[in-house]
Design an enzyme around this catalytic site. Sequence first.
Site, PDB file in Angstrom:
ATOM      1  N   TYR A 167       0.840  -1.208   0.000  1.00 46.60           N
ATOM      2  CA  TYR A 167       0.000   0.000   0.000  1.00 46.60           C
ATOM      3  C   TYR A 167       0.875   1.258   0.000  1.00 46.60           C
ATOM      4  O   TYR A 167       0.647   2.193  -0.780  1.00 46.60           O
ATOM      5  CB  TYR A 167      -0.899  -0.055   1.243  1.00 46.60           C
ATOM      6  CG  TYR A 167      -1.755   1.155   1.522  1.00 46.60           C
ATOM      7  CD1 TYR A 167      -2.924   1.394   0.805  1.00 46.60           C
ATOM      8  CD2 TYR A 167      -1.412   2.043   2.547  1.00 46.60           C
ATOM      9  CE1 TYR A 167      -3.720   2.494   1.092  1.00 46.60           C
ATOM     10  CE2 TYR A 167      -2.212   3.136   2.844  1.00 46.60           C
ATOM     11  CZ  TYR A 167      -3.365   3.366   2.110  1.00 46.60           C
ATOM     12  OH  TYR A 167      -4.155   4.452   2.404  1.00 46.60           O
TER      13      TYR A 167
HETATM   14  N1  LIG Z   1      -9.162   7.265   6.128  1.00 47.20           N
HETATM   15  C1  LIG Z   1      -7.898   7.579   6.358  1.00 47.20           C
HETATM   16  O1  LIG Z   1      -7.516   7.962   7.475  1.00 47.20           O
HETATM   17  C2  LIG Z   1      -6.889   7.478   5.245  1.00 47.20           C
HETATM   18  C3  LIG Z   1      -5.548   7.614   5.572  1.00 47.20           C
HETATM   19  C4  LIG Z   1      -4.606   7.610   4.535  1.00 47.20           C
HETATM   20  C5  LIG Z   1      -5.022   7.502   3.223  1.00 47.20           C
HETATM   21  N2  LIG Z   1      -6.351   7.334   2.946  1.00 47.20           N
HETATM   22  C6  LIG Z   1      -6.747   7.224   1.534  1.00 47.20           C
HETATM   23  O2  LIG Z   1      -7.895   8.042   1.331  1.00 47.20           O
HETATM   24  C7  LIG Z   1      -8.759   7.430   0.359  1.00 47.20           C
HETATM   25  C8  LIG Z   1     -10.142   7.194   0.973  1.00 47.20           C
HETATM   26  O3  LIG Z   1     -10.000   6.354   2.109  1.00 47.20           O
HETATM   27  P1  LIG Z   1     -11.244   5.779   2.928  1.00 47.20           P
HETATM   28  O4  LIG Z   1     -10.822   5.740   4.338  1.00 47.20           O
HETATM   29  O5  LIG Z   1     -12.487   6.478   2.532  1.00 47.20           O
HETATM   30  O6  LIG Z   1     -11.268   4.268   2.386  1.00 47.20           O
HETATM   31  P2  LIG Z   1     -12.527   3.400   1.933  1.00 47.20           P
HETATM   32  O7  LIG Z   1     -12.005   1.987   1.853  1.00 47.20           O
HETATM   33  O8  LIG Z   1     -13.712   3.673   2.796  1.00 47.20           O
HETATM   34  O9  LIG Z   1     -12.812   3.952   0.485  1.00 47.20           O
HETATM   35  C9  LIG Z   1     -12.135   3.491  -0.649  1.00 47.20           C
HETATM   36  C10 LIG Z   1     -13.187   3.310  -1.730  1.00 47.20           C
HETATM   37  O10 LIG Z   1     -12.523   2.890  -2.919  1.00 47.20           O
HETATM   38  C11 LIG Z   1     -13.368   1.942  -3.550  1.00 47.20           C
HETATM   39  N3  LIG Z   1     -12.553   1.093  -4.429  1.00 47.20           N
HETATM   40  C12 LIG Z   1     -11.571   0.214  -4.097  1.00 47.20           C
HETATM   41  N4  LIG Z   1     -11.122  -0.401  -5.203  1.00 47.20           N
HETATM   42  C13 LIG Z   1     -11.842   0.093  -6.248  1.00 47.20           C
HETATM   43  C14 LIG Z   1     -11.862  -0.167  -7.634  1.00 47.20           C
HETATM   44  N5  LIG Z   1     -11.049  -1.079  -8.178  1.00 47.20           N
HETATM   45  N6  LIG Z   1     -12.727   0.526  -8.404  1.00 47.20           N
HETATM   46  C15 LIG Z   1     -13.559   1.452  -7.871  1.00 47.20           C
HETATM   47  N7  LIG Z   1     -13.599   1.730  -6.560  1.00 47.20           N
HETATM   48  C16 LIG Z   1     -12.751   1.049  -5.760  1.00 47.20           C
HETATM   49  C17 LIG Z   1     -13.960   1.130  -2.410  1.00 47.20           C
HETATM   50  O11 LIG Z   1     -15.143   0.458  -2.821  1.00 47.20           O
HETATM   51  C18 LIG Z   1     -14.233   2.222  -1.378  1.00 47.20           C
HETATM   52  O12 LIG Z   1     -15.545   2.746  -1.493  1.00 47.20           O
HETATM   53  C19 LIG Z   1      -8.065   6.141  -0.061  1.00 47.20           C
HETATM   54  O13 LIG Z   1      -7.279   6.382  -1.201  1.00 47.20           O
HETATM   55  C20 LIG Z   1      -7.181   5.820   1.127  1.00 47.20           C
HETATM   56  O14 LIG Z   1      -6.091   5.004   0.765  1.00 47.20           O
HETATM   57  C21 LIG Z   1      -7.298   7.313   3.927  1.00 47.20           C
END
Ligand SMILES: NC(=O)c1ccc[n+]([C@@H]2O[C@H](COP(=O)([O-])OP(=O)(O)OC[C@H]3O[C@@H](n4cnc5c(N)ncnc54)[C@H](O)[C@@H]3O)[C@@H](O)[C@H]2O)c1
Length: 232
Positions: free
Chosen positions: A143
């Site tokens: 990741y």
């Molecule tokens: N929440 C945090 O604290 C945090 C921290 C660091 C980075 N991030 C990044 O922020 C973004 C949002 O995170 P989140 O917490 O909402 O995660 P989440 O898992 O709730 O959301 C990710 C979304 O991406 C969708 N997804 C995954 N693979 C896919 C594909 N092949 N095609 C279409 N959709 C797809 C999933 O269905 C999901 O709805 C992500 O990129 C995550 O890596 C989040």
Amino acid sequence: MPDQVAIVTGGAGDVGRGVCRALSAAGVAVAALDLDVSKADGAELALECDVTDHHACAQAVDAVASKLGGVSTLVNMAQAMLAGTPLLDLSARDMRTEFESGPNATLRMMQLCYPHLKARGGGAIINFASGAGTYGLPGLGAYAAAKEAIRGLTKVAAMEWGRDNIRVNAICPVATSDHSADWVSQAVAVSPMGRVGDPETDIGAVVVFLAGPGAFINGRTLQVDGGSGAWR
Ligand SMILES: NC(=O)c1ccc[n+]([C@@H]2O[C@H](COP(=O)([O-])OP(=O)(O)OC[C@H]3O[C@@H](n4cnc5c(N)ncnc54)[C@H](O)[C@@H]3O)[C@@H](O)[C@H]2O)c1
């Protein structure tokens, strides 16, 4: 921001829904693209789309452009997340999963949306990276590598597309999501503000700012984490 149209991949996810609501509240017409759009909220258009599938992405971008009147902002948030595997146990399959849903899909969406942004005289791209990559967090090798690749693409696109008035930036959020209770209590413990970010009012607000015409910011990574990583 009337007349603005945003595509948000991963837009039905925890942070994605907040980002869609914030853009929508700012007057932007929003299209959420996700594997499962049943939880989508705040988007005018919610399209099922696997971002690892080139044909599906091309169709989705065309559909958004014709139904909402072009594309002015792209937010790349879709990402599979594999956690808890030490480097010595990482497989080629793990790396493929992270890279296909992360940087490869981010590049694909940027390439598909570029002509639409250029046709409007410019726009903004906001890619989601992670402190897992910028700081290096154990158990998140695939990741972290995928997220750092996204930051590389962000900087190169900023350099190549700046003259087209297209600004490309990355956000590393720390926000409420479907995390374990352990993750939340650790994140709160290291936060100078004593909390994690709200997807709409903390993370979405920064996306709205970066999408707006007033942001003279390009090729940068914003740590939207309430200061959790400030000491690093
Ligand atoms: N929440 C945090 O604290 C945090 C921290 C660091 C980075 N991030 C990044 O922020 C973004 C949002 O995170 P989140 O917490 O909402 O995660 P989440 O898992 O709730 O959301 C990710 C979304 O991406 C969708 N997804 C995954 N693979 C896919 C594909 N092949 N095609 C279409 N959709 C797809 C999933 O269905 C999901 O709805 C992500 O990129 C995550 O890596 C989040």
